[in-house]
Design an enzyme around this catalytic site. Structure first.
Site: not given
Ligand code: PMP
Length: 296
Positions: A154
């Site tokens: 991320k």
């Molecule tokens: N894909 C992307 C590109 C994101 O930014 C997020 C948000 N973090 C997610 C998927 C979903 O991830 P999470 O469930 O860990 O928030």
């Protein structure tokens, strides 16, 4: 939207300081090159008090993202979780969105960081994509090629791609973008993962070109608990458009149904879909209304 006021405090490298009194180094490598990693976490006001949902999983992913990007991560994750609870208390937040950011300092070279800082801030934030079913447009932008970056990290810089995609989607009258991968399979939204339902089963893109969402992993486990067959595989645009229903999931968006993709409206009534069942179950889980944690 205003994210802080004169009373707000944030956590920075072991100390709590007023958000309004913090500064940014304009020679910072993270600012110039998007070279930073972050998390998006939610805390819920449950009957057991304020609880940070999947805190360990989020701080583990933060560390993994930093490692993949060669950004030092000399922080104790249990301590960070303790400090995050303190941060919520100091800001009088019960339902909150929490944003840790690990970033590097003054450095205009393209060499890996040798030092880093961590800041954690929080604010009240409603469901990111709202509470109504969303209209989705397939983006002309693909997700970054996993051979061009560590897409499972991320990393801040990846979100330029997300900003381009949402800007295009909104300009074209949609609520949110859906991005394909470099082979034109379905990847994910700009900040959420996608699931589709077809003939009583749910499907979601396999890992490889997407962020491994913590909500996605939770939904997969909930499917197991609820005896819903969930299949992770590469999905085509045609499979998506022939689906009975679909939904996005993510920490900020939670679980939100999709009304349509481009000109195709899904035939199922949302409230009667497996997605709606998972949405209700997810809400109960984060609010600790039922003790699913012992099962999943
Ligand atoms: N894909 C992307 C590109 C994101 O930014 C997020 C948000 N973090 C997610 C998927 C979903 O991830 P999470 O469930 O860990 O928030």
């Amino acid at each position: 939207m205003q994210y802080y006021d004169s009373n707000t405090v944030l956590y920075l490298n072991g100390q709590f300081i007023k958000s309004a009194e913090t500064t940014t180094d304009l020679y910072g490598q993270s600012l110039h090159y998007g070279y930073a990693v972050f998390e998006g976490i939610r805390a819920y006001n449950t009957h057991n008090g304020t609880r940070i949902f999947k805190a360990k999983e989020h701080f583990d992913r933060l560390q993994r993202s930093a490692e993949l990007m060669h950004i030092p991560f000399p922080f104790d994750k249990d301590e960070l979780i303790r400090q995050t609870y303190k941060l919520l208390k100091k800001n009088n937040l019960k339902d909150a969105y929490i944003r840790p950011l690990v970033y590097s300092g003054q450095n205009m070279t393209l060499e890996a960081a040798t030092e880093s800082s961590i800041m954690i801030c929080a604010w009240e934030w409603g469901a990111y994509l709202g509470n109504k079913l969303v209209k989705v447009g397939i983006s002309s932008y693909q997700r970054p090629n996993p051979k061009s970056t560590h897409i499972e990290a991320k990393a801040s810089g990846h979100y330029v791609n997300s900003i381009l995609a949402t800007t295009e989607a909104k300009k074209n009258g949609y609520d949110e973008a859906l991005l394909l991968d470099m082979d034109n399979f379905i990847a994910e939204g700009s900040g959420a993962n996608i699931f589709i339902e077809k003939n009583g089963k749910v499907y979601t893109p396999a890992l490889g070109s997407i962020l491994a969402g913590i909500t996605r992993a939770t939904v997969i486990k909930l499917c197991r608990t609820l005896d819903i067959e969930c299949i992770e595989k590469q999905l085509t645009v045609e499979e998506l458009k022939n689906a009975d229903s679909a939904f996005f999931c993510g920490t900020a968006a939670e679980i939100i149904g999709i009304a349509s993709v481009d000109d195709t409206t899904f035939p199922s009534v949302w409230t009667e879909t497996l997605g709606a069942t998972l949405q209700r179950t997810y809400k109960a889980l984060v609010l600790e209304k039922q003790n699913y944690e012992v099962i999943i």
